[in-house]
Enzyme design. Sequence first.
Site, PDB file in Angstrom:
ATOM      1  N   GLU A   1       0.841  -1.419  -0.050  1.00  0.00           N
ATOM      2  CA  GLU A   1      -0.028  -0.076   0.000  1.00  0.00           C
ATOM      3  C   GLU A   1       0.858   1.303   0.066  1.00  0.00           C
ATOM      4  O   GLU A   1       1.903   1.295   0.556  1.00  0.00           O
ATOM      5  CB  GLU A   1      -0.920  -0.072   1.320  1.00  0.00           C
ATOM      6  CG  GLU A   1      -1.492  -1.167   1.636  1.00  0.00           C
ATOM      7  CD  GLU A   1      -2.276  -1.015   3.134  1.00  0.00           C
ATOM      8  OE1 GLU A   1      -2.129  -0.118   3.672  1.00  0.00           O
ATOM      9  OE2 GLU A   1      -2.948  -2.153   3.332  1.00  0.00           O
TER      10      GLU A   1
ATOM     11  N   ASP B   1       1.620  10.370   3.489  1.00  0.00           N
ATOM     12  CA  ASP B   1       2.102  11.506   4.297  1.00  0.00           C
ATOM     13  C   ASP B   1       1.134  12.162   4.860  1.00  0.00           C
ATOM     14  O   ASP B   1       0.896  13.360   4.285  1.00  0.00           O
ATOM     15  CB  ASP B   1       3.300  12.043   3.505  1.00  0.00           C
ATOM     16  CG  ASP B   1       4.196  12.621   4.215  1.00  0.00           C
ATOM     17  OD1 ASP B   1       4.399  12.458   5.460  1.00  0.00           O
ATOM     18  OD2 ASP B   1       5.108  13.174   3.924  1.00  0.00           O
TER      19      ASP B   1
END
Length: 706
Positions: free
Chosen positions: A125, A129
């Site tokens: 995956e 951020d």
Amino acid sequence: MTKAPVIELSEAEARKELAQLAMQIAYHDARYYQDDAPEVSDAEYDALRLRNAEIEERFPELRRKDSPSNRVGAAPSSGFAKVQHARPMLSLANAFDGDDVHDFVARARRFLGLEAETEVALVAEPKIDGLSASLRYENGIFRVGATRGDGAEGEDITRNLRTLDEIPERIEGAPDVLEVRGEVYMSRDDFFALNQRQEANDAKVFANPRNAAAGSLRQLNADITAERPLKFFAYSWGEVSEPFADSQWGALERFAAWGFTTNPLSRVCRSVNEALAFHGEVLEQRADLPYDIDGIVYKVDRLDWQDRLGMVSRAPRWAIAHKFPAEQAVTVLEDIVIQVGRTGALTPVAHLAPVTVGGVVVSRATLHNEDEIARLGVKVGDHVVVQRAGDVIPQVVEVLVEHRKDAAALRDFEVLDRCPVCGSRAVREEGEAVRRCTGGLICPAQSVERMKHFVSREAFDIEGLGAKHIVSFIEDKLIATPGDIFRLREKRDDLLSREGWGEQSADNVLQAIEDRKSISLDRFIYALGIRQIGQATARLLARQYGSLEAWRTAMTAAAVERAENSEEMKKPELVGEIYSELCNVDQIGISVADDLVSFFAEAQNQEVLNDLALTLDVENFEVADTSGSPVAGKTVVFTGTLETMTRSEAKARAEALGAKVAGSVSKKTDYVVAGPGAGSKAKKAEELDVPILSEEDWNDLVGAAV
Ligand code: IVH
């Protein structure tokens, strides 16, 4: 009171007014952000800010370091209720290249005892951020939303999370209790648009989408959050009342069916090579994705394997983050300044001409140590490449020698043999890369750094008392030792007379300090800032010794043994029993043990400890939920070949049941579990009359508890 038009102000008047405005605005910010109780209308508040901005515009040179214009809409530092996570929110270990990923899978295989040909499917995956959040659903209704916090305890941001379109208020067909976890983030386009609006309103401009998401989410006033375009990807879970999938992939599918967004790039990879190819593909698309990602997370797909793999040091053994390469930029090295750290380490810090690296302005970077400077061959005045990878400190990685034109503009770095702060000798011991100040606590830099560490988030975590306060309190002699923090209450008047402090903010901090007089043993040990004692080791020590009293007594005794037998360098058992027991605590070893005993050998440190022991209530270490465990508190040694489980699995299970696992047999050992091929350890156990169990006996013993 009407004020003179800005155009008529003298410089002295302007200076005075800017100081007043800074104080007033800070006061109202605190009422608004921290107390959620503004005392003035928005219009009055805006007028203060406008006046401040106008004066600054006319007298730019008078702009204060703490000018309110620098911190508009700053993230509130407190004001949210705390939420205890039912299951900890973990972090991830990092892999930096393909080898690290191969190692990760090989470790998992070994742990699970799998044959080489058994397929270990991974879900890959993108690593978003943003900020992780945990959403608790009870009977299908969203009840509590929390930040990660320190992993064990986060902040209640339910109201803020309710404003996100991608977080459903109700879900159908879910377990009665379900905690969905994932990442809150802001898309790049939304981030740029938000910054434009902020700029137009003279409000805070964010450095990157992640900061913008954080600043938007942690608003006490959820109406502000509602105006911010935040999004959410679901990828993990916490407490659940019943299993809802048997693979990571299956779990993602359930999330999607319940109406969550899962990342469309995620996929199942059947081998490490397939996973690495995916990493490469996504890296290529990185710049075109609508949001920032800093790597790929690989997760062992089978949940029964995830369960067996468990976690270590707050990160799962079944997942790893494969980071993308760091971002780089070229700039000029303007100076090299020596910084003195908490343990006296002198670190050369590069002062750089400011440059943007991956969206963040960088003006400082680490040069690590003097060998690194020599290796790079860097001189002050050089053009250098700086690199920033995720949240690590930027570093200088290369010198562009071809940019050197004028030799006179370059200066060599000179190694110091004295501490630049206290003037004590700075020595570099054999085999060590770092030079250290020998001043100990007499070095103001070291004591400031230790105190900052003491109050830091993973240590005492005193709300409202950050590193900046600590520095200025020490400078002004309000505090000098950790114990002084707990006596600050006696200095309330001094506190009140300081700029930026009011009755409310002072009392809040004093209360927060009071609340922290009771602290867990592992946090306490970590807070002392002993060299090499990070959170994980602090926990090991807390678990091993159980109480502050027992730990101190043992460490002091070990220090005495060590001092008396300093020549027995490599043989702990010859130094003494207590020292040897310390070295034998799993993962500790001689080097860490020596740093511990050196700490206890210092009279100054013992004084600090005496003082704290009298002031604080340090809680005994509680082993989680092992009350019914037949092996809680027992010391076990595994030896020989195990057949139903691997060695690491055996160890992890024993620890989960509250046992301590040691590497060698002593009088303190309660059981030796010996498989075929057990040698000297089993023999030693016989000599010492320590019960020896077969693997089957052991499984029978703990069976009921597993
Ligand atoms: S899994 C045990 N999956 O990365 C589960 N984390 O470095 C731990 N993150 O705190 C998290 N994307 O904020 C996971 N697809 C993803 C992620 C992800 C981003 C963040 C998350 C976590 C941090 C750990």
